[in-house]
Design an enzyme around this catalytic site. Sequence first.
Site, PDB file in Angstrom:
ATOM      1  N   ARG A  57      19.517  -3.324  -6.099  1.00 51.75           N
ATOM      2  CA  ARG A  57      20.084  -2.964  -4.801  1.00 51.75           C
ATOM      3  C   ARG A  57      19.055  -2.393  -3.838  1.00 51.75           C
ATOM      4  O   ARG A  57      19.307  -2.297  -2.635  1.00 51.75           O
ATOM      5  CB  ARG A  57      21.236  -1.971  -4.990  1.00 51.75           C
ATOM      6  CG  ARG A  57      22.538  -2.661  -5.415  1.00 51.75           C
ATOM      7  CD  ARG A  57      23.689  -1.684  -5.386  1.00 51.75           C
ATOM      8  NE  ARG A  57      23.742  -0.876  -6.592  1.00 51.75           N
ATOM      9  CZ  ARG A  57      24.471   0.228  -6.717  1.00 51.75           C
ATOM     10  NH1 ARG A  57      25.176   0.667  -5.695  1.00 51.75           N
ATOM     11  NH2 ARG A  57      24.480   0.895  -7.861  1.00 51.75           N
ATOM     12  N   LYS A  64      12.101   1.048  -8.402  1.00 52.67           N
ATOM     13  CA  LYS A  64      13.038   1.975  -7.763  1.00 52.67           C
ATOM     14  C   LYS A  64      12.584   3.427  -7.841  1.00 52.67           C
ATOM     15  O   LYS A  64      12.620   4.152  -6.830  1.00 52.67           O
ATOM     16  CB  LYS A  64      14.422   1.842  -8.397  1.00 52.67           C
ATOM     17  CG  LYS A  64      15.455   2.799  -7.816  1.00 52.67           C
ATOM     18  CD  LYS A  64      16.857   2.532  -8.321  1.00 52.67           C
ATOM     19  CE  LYS A  64      17.039   2.863  -9.769  1.00 52.67           C
ATOM     20  NZ  LYS A  64      18.482   2.820 -10.157  1.00 52.67           N
ATOM     21  N   ARG A 463     -26.589   8.220  32.390  1.00 50.23           N
ATOM     22  CA  ARG A 463     -25.839   7.336  33.273  1.00 50.23           C
ATOM     23  C   ARG A 463     -26.750   6.961  34.439  1.00 50.23           C
ATOM     24  O   ARG A 463     -27.682   7.705  34.780  1.00 50.23           O
ATOM     25  CB  ARG A 463     -24.560   8.011  33.769  1.00 50.23           C
ATOM     26  CG  ARG A 463     -24.768   9.280  34.569  1.00 50.23           C
ATOM     27  CD  ARG A 463     -23.454   9.987  34.834  1.00 50.23           C
ATOM     28  NE  ARG A 463     -23.653  11.192  35.634  1.00 50.23           N
ATOM     29  CZ  ARG A 463     -22.862  12.248  35.613  1.00 50.23           C
ATOM     30  NH1 ARG A 463     -21.821  12.247  34.800  1.00 50.23           N
ATOM     31  NH2 ARG A 463     -23.101  13.289  36.387  1.00 50.23           N
TER      32      ARG A 463
END
Length: 487
Positions: A57, A64, A463
């Site tokens: 199930r 399980k 940068r």
Amino acid sequence: MFAMAAPCRERGGKGKPNMAEPKATDPFSRDRDIVTASRPVARPLAVIILAAGQGTRMKSSLHKVLHPVAGRAMLLHLLASVAALEPERQVVVVGAGREQVEAAVASTGAVIAVQDQQLGTGHAVAQAHDALAGFAGDVLILYGDVPLVSGATMRAMLDRLNRGDDPRAVVLGFRPDDAAAYGRIIADGQGIIEKMVEFKDASEAERAVTLCNSGLMAVRSTDLFVLLDQIGNDNAAGEYYLPDIIMLPGAPSAVIETDAWEVAGVNSRVELAGVEAMWQARRRVEAMREGATLVAPETVFFAHDTILGRDVVVEPNVVFGPGVRVADGVVIHAFSHLEGASIESGAAVGPYARLRPGAQIGVNAKVGNFVEIKKAVLGEGAKVNHLSYIGDASVGAGANIGAGTITCNYDGFFKYKTEIGAGAFVGSNSALVAPVTIGDGAIVAAGSVVTRNVEADALCLVRPAQEAKPGWAKRFRARMMAKKAAK
């Protein structure tokens, strides 16, 4: 003679959740378990856990009993409770999916017994015979899909078995809100069992009894296998039922009771969710009793090993995965997810933060919104407040990590470490390409891509120079509008 997780009809089915606040004597209480665990059992103990059911199930390729509750497999929950009793032997009876179960219990000291044919719970228990050869003591029979039974309740069963009136066995009973089709236990005022009967075989008077059979049992090893040899399989299913040993001629058996939530079992995903909900509800109550504030308790989810200090505040929709330790005075803001992390006193996490395994958040440190920390240490008072990923890193005390900062820790093959010194400042949208070290007190300018070490107290600026071209944007727009008009 002749293991499997018992079908509902022979072990009394599954208890309905009792969501009421736990009583002071509730077996869920850690304090009670700690007290009882410190007292050794009177006699040697063996434990048989039945886990041979097919679990059809569940509709899952995972066995399980290995489905998790609070982040830990149901079977391992049970073995952890058993460990407090210091059993001499532990046997897990398996059928299908043996390899999965064997791997899961490899470090627990449990041994595997195999039930090749599913012939009932009596047959299942009999498969542990060889594993218990030479053992003399008490035997607890448990079910791998009934994970919440506590060490305190197990000990109470053993205490009753050895109280002096020598019952043949002790059965664990419960009183569900709706007894429905559970097997009934008819007992006198002293808890001596007069009859155990399946619902379908019960009279109207017997069906009116509310005491039901959980299927859990304590019995002496010297009696167990002798009794199993005496039961038959003259029933509709042709199976050997463990409860049948109770009604064999001879010494009577006894029953003790526990709450229905503690013997709730799992046969489906729906029942798994129900057991999870019960566990979480009770853990939330425990957390608040121990000094934590849960702003919206029903939205907080704990793992089996979550540790919270006093005066911790947990805001709504917080999830604790396994391995989280939170010290006193911490605030966990809403929608945060924590796993494998430690958080020291006075720190704040979130909202919308993710702490992954290896995250160590120092005293009074701050982890802000949409920040992910993995295998990294934040020193005392350090701050990572916005939209950052800090992985495989150490951040010194008082350092400040600007929004959008990333530690680039992975080259597609290997992980590398970033070290950020005490008092350092990393500007927003910086990428720190590991391995790299930012010295104490250094400043990394916003937008930098840092590929080399930065010395202490230096400014790192990576940068291009800013350049402005007057009128360029206006001329560009005019040119593009003319092109568009010509089409």
